[in-house]
Scaffold this motif. Sequence first.
Motif, PDB file in Angstrom:
ATOM      1  N   ALA A  43      10.162  -5.464  -1.782  1.00  0.00           N
ATOM      2  CA  ALA A  43       9.302  -6.009  -0.437  1.00  0.00           C
ATOM      3  C   ALA A  43       8.595  -4.893  -0.878  1.00  0.00           C
ATOM      4  N   ILE A  44       6.413  -5.803  -0.733  1.00  0.00           N
ATOM      5  CA  ILE A  44       5.094  -5.428  -0.912  1.00  0.00           C
ATOM      6  C   ILE A  44       4.416  -5.307   0.508  1.00  0.00           C
ATOM      7  N   VAL A  45       4.427  -4.329   1.181  1.00  0.00           N
ATOM      8  CA  VAL A  45       3.172  -3.379   1.847  1.00  0.00           C
ATOM      9  C   VAL A  45       2.249  -3.471   1.469  1.00  0.00           C
ATOM     10  N   ASN A  46       1.535  -3.028   2.371  1.00  0.00           N
ATOM     11  CA  ASN A  46      -0.184  -2.609   2.257  1.00  0.00           C
ATOM     12  C   ASN A  46      -0.480  -1.359   2.151  1.00  0.00           C
TER      13      ASN A  46
ATOM     14  N   ARG B 255       6.677 -10.694   2.174  1.00  0.00           N
ATOM     15  CA  ARG B 255       5.644  -9.049   1.885  1.00  0.00           C
ATOM     16  C   ARG B 255       4.574  -9.463   2.866  1.00  0.00           C
ATOM     17  N   ALA B 256       3.653  -7.584   3.110  1.00  0.00           N
ATOM     18  CA  ALA B 256       3.386  -7.991   4.341  1.00  0.00           C
ATOM     19  C   ALA B 256       1.617  -9.232   4.093  1.00  0.00           C
ATOM     20  N   PHE B 257       1.543  -9.231   5.271  1.00  0.00           N
ATOM     21  CA  PHE B 257       0.427 -10.509   5.556  1.00  0.00           C
ATOM     22  C   PHE B 257      -0.879  -9.532   5.257  1.00  0.00           C
TER      23      PHE B 257
ATOM     24  N   PRO C 222       3.368  -7.100  10.480  1.00  0.00           N
ATOM     25  CA  PRO C 222       4.665  -6.240  10.946  1.00  0.00           C
ATOM     26  C   PRO C 222       3.585  -5.484  12.539  1.00  0.00           C
ATOM     27  N   ALA C 223       4.940  -5.849  13.434  1.00  0.00           N
ATOM     28  CA  ALA C 223       4.329  -5.450  14.834  1.00  0.00           C
ATOM     29  C   ALA C 223       3.317  -3.822  14.628  1.00  0.00           C
ATOM     30  N   ASP C 224       4.614  -2.867  13.767  1.00  0.00           N
ATOM     31  CA  ASP C 224       4.358  -1.649  13.576  1.00  0.00           C
ATOM     32  C   ASP C 224       3.844  -1.132  12.495  1.00  0.00           C
ATOM     33  N   GLY C 225       2.665  -1.952  12.192  1.00  0.00           N
ATOM     34  CA  GLY C 225       2.375  -1.672  10.842  1.00  0.00           C
ATOM     35  C   GLY C 225       1.118  -2.532  10.675  1.00  0.00           C
ATOM     36  N   ASN C 226       0.746  -1.969   9.169  1.00  0.00           N
ATOM     37  CA  ASN C 226      -0.684  -3.546   9.188  1.00  0.00           C
ATOM     38  C   ASN C 226      -1.783  -2.213   9.202  1.00  0.00           C
ATOM     39  N   ASN C 227      -1.983  -0.307   9.936  1.00  0.00           N
ATOM     40  CA  ASN C 227      -2.292  -0.304  10.646  1.00  0.00           C
ATOM     41  C   ASN C 227      -3.565  -0.792   9.486  1.00  0.00           C
TER      42      ASN C 227
END
Length: 638
Positions: free
Chosen positions: A365-368, A436-438, A467-472
């Motif tokens: 899983a990859i996030v920003n 993958r986070a957008f 994610p609704a609670d991520g990508n800030n």
Amino acid sequence: MAAVVFGHHGGLPSAARLRDELEWADNDPMVAEAIKRVEELVPEIHLSGPLAMPTWLTNGEPVDWQDMDLLVRMVFSAVVDADFLDTEEHFAAATRSPHPVAASELADRYEQGRLRLLRAASSSPIDGLRESVYQQAVGAASGPRGIYRLPGPTGSGKTLAAGGFAVNHAQAHGMRRVIVAVPYMSITEQNADVYRRLLDDEDGLPVVLEHHSGIDLDREDGRTRWQRLAAENWDAPFVVTTTIRLFESLFSNKPAAMRRVHRLAGAVIVLDEVQALPDRLLIPIVSALRSLTEKFGSTVVLASATQPPFELLSPLRGTSIIDVIPEPKPLYRALNRVRYEWRLDPKPTLADIAQEIAAQQQVLAIVNTTRDAQLLHSLLEEHRPALHLSTRMSAGHRRRTLREIKRLLESDEPVAVVSTQLVEAGVDLDFPYGFRAFAPADSLQQAAGRVNRSGRLPFGKLVIFDPADGNNGVQALYGAALEATRDRFGPHCPPDDLDTLDAYYRARFDFHNVEQVGQEIQRERQAQDFPRVAELFRMIDEWTVPVVTRYGEGLDPEEEDGQLDRILAHLRGGYPGAGAQLRALRLYLATLPRTAARKAVEEGQAEPVIGDLIEWLGPYHPQRGIELISPDPKELVF
């Protein structure tokens, strides 16, 4: 040329300062007296004939200021390198001999090494396609010097193909050096290891020089001593470095950084993962690439799975870019081994995603942001053990974790990994399932390259989620690239559609105003303000600071603590040799946003060491490293 002479100790000056200095010198009787005394001892200071100049300066054609800027930098580099070598020879009472091997002599050695490597590797269903890519690259190598484009889906063997093109092109044109530059240190280490296995002889002088900020050049065995000396001026036939070191040297004005720049002339320069070059610096970068190929005998290879259309940018308009693979679309179709699922509306929570991840045996899983990576990892560990990768971990910690991930994958054991995008470009991992986070389209496709990389499954799966609670803070960081992706990609169009990807880059260049943003540096180059160019040209924004942790490569804790205490005491005491001490800290360094680091010092969780380097005194998670929830939106990992 006066700038070269005047600045060969302190750095290339601005034209304005040089004019002031020369005006002062012309009117100072002490300068005239000095010249008179020197000419009695060294009459050669007066030219006996005209200076030898490049034909493009003397053929009567108009001279482009961009070419002239690069000529001054080349001459400066050659002068300061000669000055360093002459000083070294004086004090060592010995001459350092140039490397006896040229890149033009490496083609046969490379091919034999490649065949050995293939025989030792386990077979893959896409081996035939990789061989086709390699043979097309070698076939294209007989073409003229210039700018080449090497596209290819992730996992198509671009590392071997780019190297094969480079050494065969060097052989075809009698070129002395190959320079491979990649955007991230992890890829530098990986690629350098591959090329060493192909080219280096255990008993002979190494030909592959790995040069970046993370390699220890201070041990004094024979091979690393050669590496340390060669790194000073890239005196090696095959150099693997980072794009940061390459371009910040090229656009610097300081002698130590610039002494290797003249090695770019007449070299084959492979720029891997070119999509990672920062948009705001593209205009000066491609301008320099054009000058290198048209006036200084170099060849440039632009390698990427997600090729940006650089020919749209003003410095390359009218320049012929040669395609190593003339018809890439069939190759992309043949290597399409991932199916995409989109979770954008409604938006899932990170807890929802953690539950989905937990159900897979082997999954990435990859996030920003580092914040999202830490949160998702903690949520996932409520369901199963998981590994973590980000720059909040020390370099040694990340290295150990990558080795463990590869071991688990190769032995077909369960493994779940949460990472920032530091694993995306060029890191050789092969998962059956990914999340993958957008993010911008090129990042989405690079993430897909870590899924079913070797084609052992009919199709792997990549879930793209917002994610609704991520990508800030991601919108502020990615800006127009994110909007261009939303407009063009989704369930109706995957991010590996080449025509849509080309349209995405066009929109991204327009939205980011690439042409205008890059002109500030171009104006200072044209004005010959070398210090200002160096100040403006920064590949990485300076909003992060290095942080010493107590976690290296997991050796004996008492031994590591003792070594760290000695190094930090040396640095805090202001003793000489700080450069060597800082290099010894590399494996222990993580990074933090500058504002968060300042706050940590104020709260007693960190202490200053030297410059902007701080020592972390707070808790260090054995999986996630420094856990710090920062309000700073600039948490993107490059």
